[in-house]
Design a protein around this motif. Sequence first.
Motif, PDB file in Angstrom:
ATOM      1  N   THR A   1       0.830  -1.208   0.000  1.00 15.88           N
ATOM      2  CA  THR A   1       0.000   0.000   0.000  1.00 15.88           C
ATOM      3  C   THR A   1       0.859   1.250   0.000  1.00 15.88           C
ATOM      4  O   THR A   1       0.595   2.194  -0.749  1.00 15.88           O
ATOM      5  N   PHE A   2       1.892   1.265   0.829  1.00 17.01           N
ATOM      6  CA  PHE A   2       2.759   2.445   0.887  1.00 17.01           C
ATOM      7  C   PHE A   2       3.361   2.745  -0.482  1.00 17.01           C
ATOM      8  O   PHE A   2       3.229   3.845  -1.005  1.00 17.01           O
ATOM      9  N   TRP A   3       4.037   1.762  -1.082  1.00 12.62           N
ATOM     10  CA  TRP A   3       4.673   2.000  -2.376  1.00 12.62           C
ATOM     11  C   TRP A   3       3.656   2.105  -3.502  1.00 12.62           C
ATOM     12  O   TRP A   3       3.908   2.776  -4.507  1.00 12.62           O
ATOM     13  N   GLY A   4       2.506   1.444  -3.351  1.00 12.84           N
ATOM     14  CA  GLY A   4       1.481   1.500  -4.386  1.00 12.84           C
ATOM     15  C   GLY A   4       0.816   2.855  -4.502  1.00 12.84           C
ATOM     16  O   GLY A   4       0.387   3.248  -5.583  1.00 12.84           O
ATOM     17  N   ILE A   5       0.718   3.569  -3.407  1.00 11.39           N
ATOM     18  CA  ILE A   5       0.083   4.892  -3.440  1.00 11.39           C
ATOM     19  C   ILE A   5       1.043   5.949  -3.972  1.00 11.39           C
ATOM     20  O   ILE A   5       0.624   6.879  -4.650  1.00 11.39           O
ATOM     21  N   LEU A   6       2.306   5.792  -3.690  1.00 15.81           N
ATOM     22  CA  LEU A   6       3.274   6.769  -4.190  1.00 15.81           C
ATOM     23  C   LEU A   6       3.438   6.580  -5.698  1.00 15.81           C
ATOM     24  O   LEU A   6       3.842   5.518  -6.150  1.00 15.81           O
ATOM     25  N   PRO A   7       3.126   7.602  -6.492  1.00 14.64           N
ATOM     26  CA  PRO A   7       3.238   7.456  -7.945  1.00 14.64           C
ATOM     27  C   PRO A   7       4.678   7.650  -8.425  1.00 14.64           C
ATOM     28  O   PRO A   7       5.013   8.622  -9.099  1.00 14.64           O
ATOM     29  N   VAL A   8       5.535   6.731  -8.029  1.00 15.56           N
ATOM     30  CA  VAL A   8       6.934   6.782  -8.436  1.00 15.56           C
ATOM     31  C   VAL A   8       7.150   5.759  -9.547  1.00 15.56           C
ATOM     32  O   VAL A   8       6.490   4.722  -9.576  1.00 15.56           O
ATOM     33  N   PRO A   9       8.066   6.040 -10.459  1.00 15.77           N
ATOM     34  CA  PRO A   9       8.344   5.044 -11.492  1.00 15.77           C
ATOM     35  C   PRO A   9       9.001   3.805 -10.887  1.00 15.77           C
ATOM     36  O   PRO A   9       9.752   3.909  -9.920  1.00 15.77           O
ATOM     37  N   PHE A  10       8.684   2.678 -11.430  1.00 10.28           N
ATOM     38  CA  PHE A  10       9.267   1.397 -11.010  1.00 10.28           C
ATOM     39  C   PHE A  10       8.980   1.077  -9.548  1.00 10.28           C
ATOM     40  O   PHE A  10       9.835   0.552  -8.848  1.00 10.28           O
ATOM     41  N   HIS A  11       7.766   1.390  -9.073  1.00 13.37           N
ATOM     42  CA  HIS A  11       7.478   1.132  -7.669  1.00 13.37           C
ATOM     43  C   HIS A  11       7.488  -0.365  -7.349  1.00 13.37           C
ATOM     44  O   HIS A  11       7.700  -0.739  -6.206  1.00 13.37           O
ATOM     45  N   SER A  12       7.310  -1.223  -8.342  1.00  9.65           N
ATOM     46  CA  SER A  12       7.394  -2.666  -8.092  1.00  9.65           C
ATOM     47  C   SER A  12       8.804  -3.064  -7.653  1.00  9.65           C
ATOM     48  O   SER A  12       8.969  -3.949  -6.808  1.00  9.65           O
TER      49      SER A  12
END
Length: 179
Positions: free
Chosen positions: A50-61
């Motif tokens: 959830t934390f990384w999924g909400i942040l619209p950063v490239p390559f969040h996976s």
Amino acid sequence: MAKKFFQSWLPSPEKVNQLKFMRIFGQRTLNPVLWYVNRKSISHAVFIGTFWGILPVPFHSVFIVLTVLLIEVNLPLSLTLAWLSNPLTVVPILYLGFWLGSKIFHVNMIDKDMILGVLHQILNWVKNFGHGHIDLHLAKILVTGLVLEALLSAFVLYICTRIIWRWSVLRKWNKRFHP
């Protein structure tokens, strides 16, 4: 009950390892600890995803996998939650981020003229191949709001996961002993 649900719903290690970007992590993603389905592993995976999924950063996976490898929680669920920010949800996520940031910095909410001005600055910057001025004041507001939004959302979903898991276990026990 919750454990059976997650075990039936989550993909196999081989299927996840076939993803192209997973090759950079090698065999580390096949660690059995990253595939456990228990309350701790699932709730922590919900927080990370959830934390990384909400942040619209490239390559969040990639950030999710790195965090999962560091903390050793459920990998496929974390990766699934990476898709929280998608074309349908990115506008509400950004709006809430701006709103939270504006509350933190005690500024008025962004209006149409301010957004058009920022877009004009970005277009000029792109036209001039990276030369020009971009006001980073709005970026500070947005990033602060997005990080706060990601932390709050991740924490709330973490707590909800723990509560629902416990409720599911208690319900199962009650059915077993009080038919």
